[in-house]
Design a protein around this motif. Structure first.
Motif, mmCIF file in Angstrom:
data_model
loop_
_atom_site.group_PDB
_atom_site.id
_atom_site.type_symbol
_atom_site.label_atom_id
_atom_site.label_comp_id
_atom_site.label_asym_id
_atom_site.label_seq_id
_atom_site.Cartn_x
_atom_site.Cartn_y
_atom_site.Cartn_z
ATOM 1 N N THR A 152 -64.148 -53.364 -8.744
ATOM 2 C CA THR A 152 -65.136 -52.445 -9.091
ATOM 3 C C THR A 152 -65.132 -52.263 -10.525
ATOM 4 O OG1 THR A 152 -65.499 -49.878 -8.681
ATOM 5 C CG2 THR A 152 -63.454 -50.342 -8.880
ATOM 6 N N HIS A 153 -65.924 -51.352 -11.067
ATOM 7 C CA HIS A 153 -65.817 -51.288 -12.719
ATOM 8 C C HIS A 153 -65.139 -49.988 -13.103
ATOM 9 C CE1 HIS A 153 -69.426 -53.540 -11.613
ATOM 10 N NE2 HIS A 153 -69.694 -54.090 -12.776
ATOM 11 N N ILE A 154 -64.671 -50.107 -14.313
ATOM 12 C CA ILE A 154 -63.863 -48.860 -14.562
ATOM 13 C C ILE A 154 -63.894 -48.806 -16.433
ATOM 14 C CG2 ILE A 154 -61.580 -49.882 -15.197
ATOM 15 C CD1 ILE A 154 -60.526 -47.295 -13.955
ATOM 16 N N THR A 171 -63.709 -64.009 -12.929
ATOM 17 C CA THR A 171 -63.101 -62.912 -12.169
ATOM 18 C C THR A 171 -64.108 -61.754 -12.029
ATOM 19 O OG1 THR A 171 -62.076 -61.772 -13.960
ATOM 20 C CG2 THR A 171 -60.705 -63.609 -12.804
ATOM 21 N N HIS A 172 -65.317 -62.036 -12.508
ATOM 22 C CA HIS A 172 -66.367 -60.563 -12.553
ATOM 23 C C HIS A 172 -67.545 -61.288 -12.824
ATOM 24 C CE1 HIS A 172 -67.308 -56.304 -13.068
ATOM 25 N NE2 HIS A 172 -68.316 -56.812 -13.281
ATOM 26 N N VAL A 173 -68.436 -61.076 -11.752
ATOM 27 C CA VAL A 173 -69.728 -61.649 -12.156
ATOM 28 C C VAL A 173 -70.758 -61.162 -10.705
ATOM 29 C CG1 VAL A 173 -69.182 -63.699 -10.769
ATOM 30 C CG2 VAL A 173 -71.254 -63.829 -12.425
ATOM 31 N N HIS A 174 -71.850 -60.871 -11.234
ATOM 32 C CA HIS A 174 -72.933 -60.445 -10.189
ATOM 33 C C HIS A 174 -74.046 -61.582 -10.075
ATOM 34 C CE1 HIS A 174 -71.869 -56.035 -11.295
ATOM 35 N NE2 HIS A 174 -71.365 -56.565 -11.924
ATOM 36 N N TYR A 175 -73.924 -62.220 -9.057
ATOM 37 C CA TYR A 175 -74.778 -63.321 -8.855
ATOM 38 C C TYR A 175 -76.304 -62.912 -8.751
ATOM 39 C CZ TYR A 175 -76.585 -63.554 -3.664
ATOM 40 O OH TYR A 175 -77.225 -63.111 -2.744
ATOM 41 N N THR A 195 -67.429 -63.412 -16.668
ATOM 42 C CA THR A 195 -68.805 -63.828 -17.532
ATOM 43 C C THR A 195 -69.762 -62.220 -17.215
ATOM 44 O OG1 THR A 195 -69.933 -64.367 -15.454
ATOM 45 C CG2 THR A 195 -68.843 -66.295 -17.079
ATOM 46 N N ASP A 196 -69.556 -61.668 -16.185
ATOM 47 C CA ASP A 196 -70.273 -60.471 -16.023
ATOM 48 C C ASP A 196 -71.818 -60.765 -16.031
ATOM 49 O OD1 ASP A 196 -70.752 -57.821 -15.232
ATOM 50 O OD2 ASP A 196 -70.530 -57.009 -17.129
ATOM 51 N N ILE A 197 -72.124 -61.858 -15.758
ATOM 52 C CA ILE A 197 -73.838 -62.145 -15.679
ATOM 53 C C ILE A 197 -74.185 -60.910 -14.858
ATOM 54 C CG2 ILE A 197 -75.484 -63.513 -14.415
ATOM 55 C CD1 ILE A 197 -73.940 -64.762 -16.869
ATOM 56 N N GLY A 253 -63.394 -54.164 -13.393
ATOM 57 C CA GLY A 253 -64.015 -54.694 -14.510
ATOM 58 C C GLY A 253 -64.312 -53.996 -15.651
ATOM 59 N N HIS A 254 -63.940 -54.323 -16.900
ATOM 60 C CA HIS A 254 -64.010 -54.058 -18.062
ATOM 61 C C HIS A 254 -62.796 -53.267 -18.925
ATOM 62 C CE1 HIS A 254 -67.968 -55.509 -18.047
ATOM 63 N NE2 HIS A 254 -68.215 -54.730 -16.909
ATOM 64 N N ALA A 255 -62.495 -51.992 -18.390
ATOM 65 C CA ALA A 255 -61.287 -51.186 -18.636
ATOM 66 C C ALA A 255 -61.061 -50.983 -20.241
ATOM 67 C CB ALA A 255 -59.919 -51.862 -17.901
HETATM 68 ZN ZN LIG Z 1 -70.037 -55.825 -13.727
#
Ligand SMILES: [Zn+2]
Length: 451
Positions: free
Chosen positions: A236-238, A81-85, A328-330, A275-277
């Motif tokens: 987004t990230h938080i 659910t959260h990854v940066h290719y 995974t947040d690669i 993302g994260h929280a």
């Molecule tokens: Zn991220």
């Protein structure tokens, strides 16, 4: 548009799925473990699922049966659910915490995506690695360049993946070459939505990177865009690190808390994925629950950057459960393996004095993540009518796992061994829309095939 046509195929082996949310209703009421199952697929969808003895006589003539044997486990494909290719080329970069990490590694890497060929090659590598790890749906950050989104969607479309992605919006605090403006970011995102959202299985995610790199004007533009296209996702990230939380407070002194920065600009609601929280307070959790937004839990990344240990038990508390998916947040995350990511999720839970059960963990990686993305009517579980995205695990993929499995007393223990010791070697096969898209190479026997 329907998924690509495919001939009827049936997989045989032990299977795992979920009929509901174990965090709410308990594992006994929601976990389905079928020791000898058949999962049949045709036209990109699952047509049959149940005990082999019951399903076999129901299969249409001409169905190809692939028997993976009793040491396999058939599951819904994993969901990230959260990854940066674009960060694939910078995975495993040493020695920085979040805000330094962005400046030292992330932005220089993302600048390379001005080159279309680099974007295309990285998209291919990213998707190949995802499929090798049984990931069949991802929610992906691209770069600020619109063609970085085209590159990923073009590759995903060829495979037939259900995938969400979006162009990153950034209009401050990043290198000149990675900045857009509130207006250009809006216009480019709008054009990408028209081109890609709902095309085949693809979905658009409106993607302001985070409040540190978007002005209030840009966040408002993103909110307006989402209002016009409310069936898109928003990611987004938080509250990933404490330093970041303090910085956002300085940037937005008039807002009650971090989540209120997004809420104020119309960026809280169903299909929002934060993302994260890790460092949200109780009113923020309550607000996420009330508005139906989700958290992407990215434990390998959180440990790698030293950000903290997300408390999943707190997030899903029964009085005000928040939707939680796994990410995974690669490239701050250190593995494409969902099993390895679940191992880290277990450890994050332990640091909060909770023990995440293996059953809950596999739910998180499949149906829980589908629910976080509002896709649980399409993917994330094995049931007739669902899209046929599956992963077949090998439960004895290394000598150590093989030996340890001999000592396992029950299925819960077997699952836990996989998520603690397993990795990409445990992924035997990955199916997307009923088609085999990855089969593990190397000295391992292929499935038995019978006409
Ligand atoms: Zn991220």
């Amino acid at each position: 548009m329907a998924a690509p046509a495919s001939p009827p195929i049936a997989l045989r082996g032990p299977a795992l799925s979920f009929t509901g949310d174990p965090f709410r209703d308990g594992l006994d009421a929601t976990l389905v473990h079928e020791p000898d199952a058949i999962v049949a697929m045709a036209g990109g969808r699952i047509t049959h699922f149940g005990p082999a003895a019951r399903i076999a006589p129901l299969l249409p003539a001409g169905t190809e049966l692939r028997d993976y044997g009793r040491n396999a486990l058939i599951s819904a494909g994993f969901i990230d659910t959260h990854v940066h290719y674009p960060q694939t080329p910078m995975i495993a970069s040493h020695g920085a915490q979040l805000l330094d990490w962005l400046n030292k590694y992330t932005f220089p890497t993302e600048l390379k995506f001005a080159d279309r060929a680099f974007a295309r090659d990285t998209a291919r590598l990213f998707l190949r690695e995802s499929l090798r790890n049984g990931i069949t749906t991802s929610c992906v950050y691209c770069t600020v360049h619109p063609h970085s989104v085209d590159a990923l969607f073009e590759e995903a479309e060829q495979i037939g993946l259900r995938l969400a992605a979006g162009k990153v919006l950034m209009d401050r605090n990043a290198p000149e070459g990675l900045l857009d403006t509130a207006q250009s970011g809006f216009d480019q995102s709008q054009a990408l939505i028209q081109k890609w959202h709902g095309r085949g299985r693809l979905l658009y995610a409106i993607t302001p990177r985070f409040a540190g790199t978007s002005t209030s004007e840009q966040l408002a533009a993103a909110g307006a865009l989402w209002r016009e296209n409310s069936d898109c996702l928003m990611q987004t990230h938080i509250a990933e690190s404490r330093d970041e939380v303090a910085w956002i407070r300085e940037l937005f002194p008039d807002r009650r808390n971090y989540l209120d920065v997004y809420d104020h600009h119309g960026l809280c609601g169903p299909r929002a994925v934060f993302g994260h929280a890790i460092w949200l307070d109780e009113p923020e959790m309550q607000r996420l629950h009330d508005c139906g937004a989700a958290i992407a839990h990215c434990p390998t990344s959180n440990f790698f950057l030293g950000s903290g240990a997300f408390d999943i038990a707190r997030a899903v508390r029964k009085e005000r459960p928040v939707r939680v998916g796994l990410g995974t947040d690669i490239g701050a995350g250190t593995s494409f393996s969902i099993l390895t990511t679940l191992d880290a999720a277990y450890k994050a839970s332990q640091l909060n004095r909770q023990s995440l059960s293996a059953g809950h963990a596999y739910y998180l990686a499949t149906r829980g993540s589908a629910r976080a993305l509002y896709l649980d009517d399409k993917v994330g579980r094995i049931a007739p009518g669902m899209e046929a995205d599956l992963v077949v695990l090998d439960m004895r993929s290394t000598p150590l796992i093989d030996s340890r499995m001999n000592e396992a007393r029950d299925f819960a223990e077997q699952l836990f061994i996989q998520m603690t010791l397993g990795d990409d070697r445990a992924v035997q096969a990955t199916y997307v829309a009923g088609r085999l898209v990855h089969a593990r190479a190397s000295g391992l026997s292929p499935p038995n095939r019978s006409p």
